[in-house]
Design an enzyme around this catalytic site. Structure first.
Site: not given
Ligand code: NAD
Length: 247
Positions: A138, A153
């Site tokens: 990401s 994350y």
């Protein structure tokens, strides 16, 4: 083989549809999320006319579940030649408040799940002398997050980048390529619901392409990375972010 394939508006389902168009037989995996419509078997039924497709419930954090899914595919499908690992969960909690339980789960799904899938699929691909693996990181791994998700994350998705590079180095000599997708903001339900128009416009303002991504944007790139022609593309972090991060 596509994980995270059961989400109705997710990237995994778009990838499954795209690969079916290319004629792939498919093993589709997702958790059977109580009450949530994330059923890999339903997506498999959507595709059943076009390709041989097996959809199974599988928690990618469970070594036994991942091994069982691959064993079922060994029985029912051609040898696994490609893996697109899209199973993932966010972590919206600020760093100073994140619990160890949330940290562990976010690492387990995003990072440990990637390891288990690479090992199970990778062993088979190495034995065959050919394979294509696509993991999913990401932009949060690069910029620390803030939009969709925060530090836990970011750490998990940075681990995915390291794993992809290590795997590319170790499996490359065996004919197996390993690359990492690095999506920018994509219009899915990963944060629990659809993005509204105001939020999309805010996000688009920071993206040179002037819009957020759509699942199909990722599906096209995944299909390319799985193709025969992509054999010399290995160990890359493949940005699909409209130019949000140029590097
Ligand atoms: N949407 C974005 O903006 C964005 C940006 C960057 C990266 N990503 C990554 O792309 C991937 C796909 O996300 P998406 O946007 O399609 O979200 P999504 O929530 O629609 O899809 C994620 C899927 O992973 C599945 N999943 C979660 N835990 C699992 C587990 N333990 N075992 C098996 N499956 C599990 C979910 O059920 C869901 O179907 C994720 O890895 C996500 O982190 C998304």
């Amino acid at each position: 083989m596509v994980t995270g394939a059961g989400s109705e508006r997710g990237i995994g389902r778009a990838v499954a549809h795209r690969l079916a168009r290319d004629g792939w037989s498919l093993l589709l995996l997702d958790v059977d999320g109580g009450g949530v419509r994330r059923r890999a078997d339903e997506v498999a039924r959507e595709l059943a006319d076009g390709a041989s497709v097996l959809g199974l419930a599988c928690d990618v954090t469970s070594p036994d579940a991942v091994a069982a899914a691959l064993a079922a595919a060994d029985e029912q499908l051609p040898p696994v030649a490609g893996l697109v690992n899209l199973a993932g969960i966010p972590s919206p909690t600020p760093l100073l408040e994140v619990t160890l339980a949330e940290w562990d789960r976010v690492m387990a799904v995003n990072a440990t799940g990637s390891l288990l899938l690479v090992q199970e699929a990778g062993r088979r691909m190495v034995a065959a002398g050919h394979g294509r693996i696509v993991l999913t990181s990401s932009v949060t791994a690069l910029d620390g997050g803030g939009t969709f998700s925060k530090s836990a994350y970011a750490a998990a998705k940075a681990a995915v980048l390291g794993l992809a590079r290590g795997a590319a180095r170790e499996l490359g000599p065996h004919g197996v390529t390993v690359n990492a997708l690095v999506p920018g903001p994509v219009d899915t339900d990963i944060m629990g619901g659809a993005l509204d128009d105001e939020r999309k416009a805010q996000m688009a303002a920071g993206i040179p392409a002037g819009r957020v991504g759509q699942p199909a944007d990722l599906a096209e790139v995944a299909a390319f990375l799985l193709s025969d022609g992509a054999g010399f593309v290995n160990g890359t972090t493949f940005s699909v972010d409209g130019g949000m991060h140029m590097h």
